[in-house]
Design a protein around this motif. Structure first.
Motif, PDB file in Angstrom:
ATOM      1  N   LEU A 100      36.649  42.385  68.130  1.00  0.00           N
ATOM      2  CA  LEU A 100      36.607  41.828  66.769  1.00  0.00           C
ATOM      3  C   LEU A 100      37.735  42.425  65.941  1.00  0.00           C
ATOM      4  CD1 LEU A 100      33.484  41.396  64.496  1.00  0.00           C
ATOM      5  CD2 LEU A 100      35.452  42.666  63.654  1.00  0.00           C
ATOM      6  N   THR A 101      38.442  41.572  65.221  1.00  0.00           N
ATOM      7  CA  THR A 101      39.459  42.029  64.270  1.00  0.00           C
ATOM      8  C   THR A 101      39.188  41.354  62.930  1.00  0.00           C
ATOM      9  OG1 THR A 101      41.112  42.297  66.013  1.00  0.00           O
ATOM     10  CG2 THR A 101      41.922  42.172  63.751  1.00  0.00           C
ATOM     11  N   LEU A 102      39.084  42.166  61.880  1.00  0.00           N
ATOM     12  CA  LEU A 102      38.828  41.655  60.531  1.00  0.00           C
ATOM     13  C   LEU A 102      39.999  42.021  59.637  1.00  0.00           C
ATOM     14  CD1 LEU A 102      35.527  41.709  58.527  1.00  0.00           C
ATOM     15  CD2 LEU A 102      37.662  42.371  57.429  1.00  0.00           C
ATOM     16  N   VAL A 103      40.553  41.021  58.972  1.00  0.00           N
ATOM     17  CA  VAL A 103      41.649  41.233  58.019  1.00  0.00           C
ATOM     18  C   VAL A 103      41.111  40.956  56.618  1.00  0.00           C
ATOM     19  CG1 VAL A 103      43.969  40.542  57.317  1.00  0.00           C
ATOM     20  CG2 VAL A 103      43.337  40.514  59.751  1.00  0.00           C
ATOM     21  N   SER A 104      41.218  41.946  55.748  1.00  0.00           N
ATOM     22  CA  SER A 104      40.719  41.843  54.379  1.00  0.00           C
ATOM     23  C   SER A 104      41.890  42.042  53.419  1.00  0.00           C
ATOM     24  CB  SER A 104      39.642  42.918  54.154  1.00  0.00           C
ATOM     25  OG  SER A 104      39.240  42.978  52.804  1.00  0.00           O
ATOM     26  N   THR A 105      42.200  41.010  52.622  1.00  0.00           N
ATOM     27  CA  THR A 105      43.367  41.059  51.748  1.00  0.00           C
ATOM     28  C   THR A 105      42.985  40.769  50.307  1.00  0.00           C
ATOM     29  OG1 THR A 105      43.807  38.746  52.313  1.00  0.00           O
ATOM     30  CG2 THR A 105      45.013  40.417  53.538  1.00  0.00           C
ATOM     31  N   PRO A 106      43.683  41.380  49.335  1.00  0.00           N
ATOM     32  CA  PRO A 106      43.390  41.117  47.921  1.00  0.00           C
ATOM     33  C   PRO A 106      43.697  39.668  47.559  1.00  0.00           C
ATOM     34  CG  PRO A 106      44.740  43.105  48.164  1.00  0.00           C
ATOM     35  CD  PRO A 106      44.732  42.409  49.482  1.00  0.00           C
ATOM     36  N   GLN A 107      42.669  38.930  47.248  1.00  0.00           N
ATOM     37  CA  GLN A 107      42.794  37.530  46.846  1.00  0.00           C
ATOM     38  C   GLN A 107      41.453  37.098  46.268  1.00  0.00           C
ATOM     39  OE1 GLN A 107      44.207  34.866  49.925  1.00  0.00           O
ATOM     40  NE2 GLN A 107      43.316  33.093  48.930  1.00  0.00           N
ATOM     41  N   GLN A 108      41.482  36.390  45.138  1.00  0.00           N
ATOM     42  CA  GLN A 108      40.229  35.933  44.561  1.00  0.00           C
ATOM     43  C   GLN A 108      39.538  34.991  45.530  1.00  0.00           C
ATOM     44  OE1 GLN A 108      40.495  34.597  40.526  1.00  0.00           O
ATOM     45  NE2 GLN A 108      41.466  36.473  39.838  1.00  0.00           N
ATOM     46  N   CYS A 109      38.226  35.170  45.652  1.00  0.00           N
ATOM     47  CA  CYS A 109      37.475  34.526  46.713  1.00  0.00           C
ATOM     48  C   CYS A 109      36.081  34.174  46.208  1.00  0.00           C
ATOM     49  CB  CYS A 109      37.395  35.499  47.900  1.00  0.00           C
ATOM     50  SG  CYS A 109      36.527  34.867  49.340  1.00  0.00           S
ATOM     51  N   SER A 110      35.587  32.996  46.597  1.00  0.00           N
ATOM     52  CA  SER A 110      34.239  32.551  46.237  1.00  0.00           C
ATOM     53  C   SER A 110      33.371  32.509  47.483  1.00  0.00           C
ATOM     54  CB  SER A 110      34.290  31.168  45.589  1.00  0.00           C
ATOM     55  OG  SER A 110      32.988  30.614  45.475  1.00  0.00           O
ATOM     56  N   ASP A 111      32.089  32.873  47.338  1.00  0.00           N
ATOM     57  CA  ASP A 111      31.191  32.818  48.485  1.00  0.00           C
ATOM     58  C   ASP A 111      30.644  31.413  48.726  1.00  0.00           C
ATOM     59  OD1 ASP A 111      29.355  32.518  46.451  1.00  0.00           O
ATOM     60  OD2 ASP A 111      28.324  34.410  46.805  1.00  0.00           O
ATOM     61  N   GLY A 112      30.945  30.469  47.821  1.00  0.00           N
ATOM     62  CA  GLY A 112      30.496  29.099  47.987  1.00  0.00           C
ATOM     63  C   GLY A 112      29.035  28.872  47.696  1.00  0.00           C
ATOM     64  N   MET A 113      28.327  29.942  47.295  1.00  0.00           N
ATOM     65  CA  MET A 113      26.882  29.840  47.062  1.00  0.00           C
ATOM     66  C   MET A 113      26.491  30.215  45.638  1.00  0.00           C
ATOM     67  SD  MET A 113      25.579  28.886  49.982  1.00  0.00           S
ATOM     68  CE  MET A 113      23.853  29.342  49.849  1.00  0.00           C
ATOM     69  N   SER A 114      27.385  30.841  44.903  1.00  0.00           N
ATOM     70  CA  SER A 114      27.056  31.321  43.563  1.00  0.00           C
ATOM     71  C   SER A 114      28.306  31.232  42.695  1.00  0.00           C
ATOM     72  CB  SER A 114      26.564  32.773  43.626  1.00  0.00           C
ATOM     73  OG  SER A 114      27.640  33.645  43.962  1.00  0.00           O
ATOM     74  N   ASP A 115      28.189  31.688  41.451  1.00  0.00           N
ATOM     75  CA  ASP A 115      29.332  31.737  40.549  1.00  0.00           C
ATOM     76  C   ASP A 115      29.990  33.111  40.561  1.00  0.00           C
ATOM     77  OD1 ASP A 115      29.103  29.091  39.720  1.00  0.00           O
ATOM     78  OD2 ASP A 115      27.572  29.601  38.241  1.00  0.00           O
ATOM     79  N   ARG A 116      29.640  33.941  41.544  1.00  0.00           N
ATOM     80  CA  ARG A 116      30.262  35.247  41.667  1.00  0.00           C
ATOM     81  C   ARG A 116      31.698  35.096  42.147  1.00  0.00           C
ATOM     82  NH1 ARG A 116      26.516  39.544  42.203  1.00  0.00           N
ATOM     83  NH2 ARG A 116      27.700  40.553  43.866  1.00  0.00           N
ATOM     84  N   LEU A 117      32.538  36.055  41.763  1.00  0.00           N
ATOM     85  CA  LEU A 117      33.947  36.051  42.159  1.00  0.00           C
ATOM     86  C   LEU A 117      34.238  37.368  42.859  1.00  0.00           C
ATOM     87  CD1 LEU A 117      36.717  34.530  41.877  1.00  0.00           C
ATOM     88  CD2 LEU A 117      37.131  36.002  39.896  1.00  0.00           C
ATOM     89  N   PHE A 118      34.884  37.288  44.002  1.00  0.00           N
ATOM     90  CA  PHE A 118      35.206  38.479  44.767  1.00  0.00           C
ATOM     91  C   PHE A 118      36.714  38.664  44.835  1.00  0.00           C
ATOM     92  CE2 PHE A 118      31.165  36.789  46.119  1.00  0.00           C
ATOM     93  CZ  PHE A 118      30.348  37.900  46.015  1.00  0.00           C
TER      94      PHE A 118
END
Length: 201
Positions: A159-177
């Motif tokens: 498994l390789t996970l790449v996490s980069t600074p970028q505004q992101c939505s979970d598609g389920m709420s109005d939260r912003l990541f």
């Protein structure tokens, strides 16, 4: 000239934590500061002192994840949405993004399909509603070598996970990541998962 330099320094200091220095990159964690012990820090619906109050933070609240800043206001997640607090009442933490490590509250997740990746005891655990927890030993946590840059690559077994600074939505709420995630799962049929990451509340 000295008076001009002094005035500029004072002006930057009053403009909020992001304006004075480039010592952090969002998202990162902050602590509430300069709020009286018997008071609270208001969370507002919009970045304005006249906007509706939708919540509060305690005067000693710590580990607040800020995902965006705008003209002296900091955007945070609150409930199933997000809100704004005055950045003048925040101090950024210097212990969040350490080389070769992940912040204590770091986790990633996505939808379609639902999945999550969380660190646990030297491994990352891949899980979801339709899958059993799958712990994969971490071989390395890589970064770009830029001071306090949140970019991380987690290299684990299969498994390789790449996490980069970028505004992101979970598609389920109005939260912003503030972090976008891409996960490559190796195997007979390799898979690519996309989603968001968070590092605090």
């Amino acid at each position: 000239m000295p008076r001009l330099i002094c005035a500029l320094t004072v002006g930057l200091a009053l403009a909020g934590p992001a304006a004075a220095t480039q010592e952090y990159i969002l998202p990162t964690l902050f602590d509430v500061a300069r709020v009286a012990p018997d008071d609270v820090l208001n969370i507002r619906a919009d970045p304005s002192a006249r906007a509706q109050i939708i919540g509060t933070l305690a005067p000693d609240a710590t580990g607040i994840e800020v995902v965006h800043e705008q003209q002296g206001w900091a955007r945070i997640n609150h409930g199933e949405g997000s809100g704004w607090i005055s950045a003048r009442y925040l101090d950024y933490r210097v212990d969040v993004w350490e080389e070769g490590a992940l912040p204590a509250g770091w986790q990633c997740f996505g939808t379609e399909p639902f999945w999550s990746v969380t660190p646990r005891d030297g491994a990352v655990v891949l899980g979801g509603p339709d899958m059993a927890d799958d712990a994969r030993p971490v071989r390395a946590v890589l970064s770009r070598g830029v001071f306090r840059d949140p970019t991380r690559v987690v290299v684990a077994e299969g498994l390789t996970l790449v996490s980069t600074p970028q505004q992101c939505s979970d598609g389920m709420s109005d939260r912003l990541f503030g972090l976008r995630a891409e996960v490559v799962i190796d195997g007979e049929t390799p898979r690519l998962l996309t989603g968001c990451c968070a590092i605090g509340r």
